[in-house]
Design a protein around this motif. Structure first.
Motif, mmCIF file in Angstrom:
data_model
loop_
_atom_site.group_PDB
_atom_site.id
_atom_site.type_symbol
_atom_site.label_atom_id
_atom_site.label_comp_id
_atom_site.label_asym_id
_atom_site.label_seq_id
_atom_site.Cartn_x
_atom_site.Cartn_y
_atom_site.Cartn_z
ATOM 1 N N UNK A 1 4.233 0.815 -8.954
ATOM 2 C CA UNK A 1 3.729 0.626 -10.311
ATOM 3 C C UNK A 1 4.350 -0.583 -11.016
ATOM 4 N N UNK A 2 5.168 -1.345 -10.316
ATOM 5 C CA UNK A 2 5.752 -2.551 -10.898
ATOM 6 C C UNK A 2 4.698 -3.650 -10.889
ATOM 7 N N UNK A 3 4.420 -4.200 -12.040
ATOM 8 C CA UNK A 3 3.381 -5.218 -12.174
ATOM 9 C C UNK A 3 3.864 -6.570 -11.632
ATOM 10 N N UNK A 4 3.037 -7.182 -10.800
ATOM 11 C CA UNK A 4 3.341 -8.509 -10.249
ATOM 12 C C UNK A 4 2.308 -9.543 -10.683
ATOM 13 N N UNK A 5 1.384 -9.149 -11.550
ATOM 14 C CA UNK A 5 0.345 -10.047 -12.045
ATOM 15 C C UNK A 5 0.927 -10.919 -13.156
ATOM 16 N N UNK A 6 1.074 -12.199 -12.870
ATOM 17 C CA UNK A 6 1.674 -13.128 -13.836
ATOM 18 C C UNK A 6 0.872 -13.238 -15.143
ATOM 19 N N UNK B 1 6.707 -1.459 -15.437
ATOM 20 C CA UNK B 1 5.671 -0.516 -15.017
ATOM 21 C C UNK B 1 4.337 -0.844 -15.679
ATOM 22 N N UNK B 2 3.283 -0.748 -14.908
ATOM 23 C CA UNK B 2 1.951 -1.091 -15.393
ATOM 24 C C UNK B 2 0.925 -0.168 -14.741
ATOM 25 N N UNK B 3 -0.153 0.105 -15.441
ATOM 26 C CA UNK B 3 -1.155 1.023 -14.921
ATOM 27 C C UNK B 3 -2.305 0.342 -14.188
ATOM 28 N N UNK B 4 -2.285 -0.977 -14.088
ATOM 29 C CA UNK B 4 -3.398 -1.703 -13.460
ATOM 30 C C UNK B 4 -3.666 -1.237 -12.029
ATOM 31 N N UNK B 5 -2.623 -1.250 -11.189
ATOM 32 C CA UNK B 5 -2.796 -0.850 -9.783
ATOM 33 C C UNK B 5 -3.097 0.640 -9.676
#
Length: 177
Positions: free
Chosen positions: A42-47, A55-59
C-alpha cells in the motif's frame, strides 16, 4: 483428487499481486503492514500522487476491482486515511477489518449488504450509518471519536445476537462495563 480439494478451499492472498492474479477466485485478502517500516503493497510509488512514499488506496482500489468475490478483507494497521470506492462493489464481503488506520469516514460500508462483521477499532470515526445492513451481527468501534452513542434503529441489528463494542470512545466515559 488433490486438485479437487485445492479447488474447493478458499483462495487467500497476502499481497495485492497475489489477489489480482487470483481475480474472481480470491475470497480472502489480508494486507498487514511491515514490522520494520519498509514499504508495503500500500506504499504509494506514483510520483504524481500526493501520497507518494506513504500509504495510498490507489493500488488497493485497482486490486479490489479485480477481486469481486472477496468474502474477507483485512487491511488493518496500514495507516490509510480513506477507503477506496471500489470497496463498496464487493457484494460478497462478509468480514471487514479496517482497524488501526486513520479513517474518519465509514460511509462506504453501507453498500456492503452481506457484511456480518465490521472491525474498525483505533481510527477517528465519529459516526456510522449501517441502515440496511441486515446481516451485520458484530461491530467493533473501540478507541474512535464517537461523542454520541450510535443510532441503533437499524432494524434487524437489534437481534439478541447483535454485538457492538465502543470501549475507549468519548460516549462511553463514565459507563460501567
Amino acid at each position: 483428487m488433490f486438485s479437487k480439494l485445492c479447488a474447493a478451499s478458499p483462495a487467500s492472498a497476502t499481497q495485492l499481486v497475489e489477489a489480482s492474479r487470483l481475480g474472481a477466485q480470491a475470497q480472502e485478502l489480508v494486507l498487514k503492514p511491515s514490522s520494520d517500516g519498509s514499504p508495503t503493497d500500500l506504499t504509494c510509488v506514483n510520483m504524481m500522487c500526493e501520497h507518494v512514499g506513504g500509504p495510498c488506496i490507489c493500488k488497493l482500489a485497482r486490486c479490489l476491482s479485480k477481486t469481486p468475490n472477496l468474502k474477507r478483507l483485512d487491511i488493518s494497521g496500514n495507516k490509510l486515511g480513506a477507503l477506496p470506492e471500489t470497496l463498496g462493489d464487493l457484494s460478497e464481503l462478509t468480514h471487514l477489518d479496517v482497524s488501526g488506520n486513520a479513517l474518519t469516514d465509514l460511509s462506504i460500508v453501507k453498500r456492503l449488504k452481506k457484511l456480518v462483521s465490521l472491525k474498525a477499532d483505533d481510527n477517528m470515526v465519529t459516526s456510522l450509518d449501517a441502515e440496511g445492513l441486515d446481516e451485520l451481527a458484530e461491530i467493533s468501534l473501540c478507541r474512535n471519536a464517537f461523542k454520541n452513542y450510535p443510532d441503533l434503529s437499524w432494524g434487524s441489528l437489534l437481534s439478541p445476537s447483535f454485538n457492538i463494542r465502543l470501549d475507549g470512545n468519548p460516549c462511553m466515559e463514565g459507563v460501567d462495563k
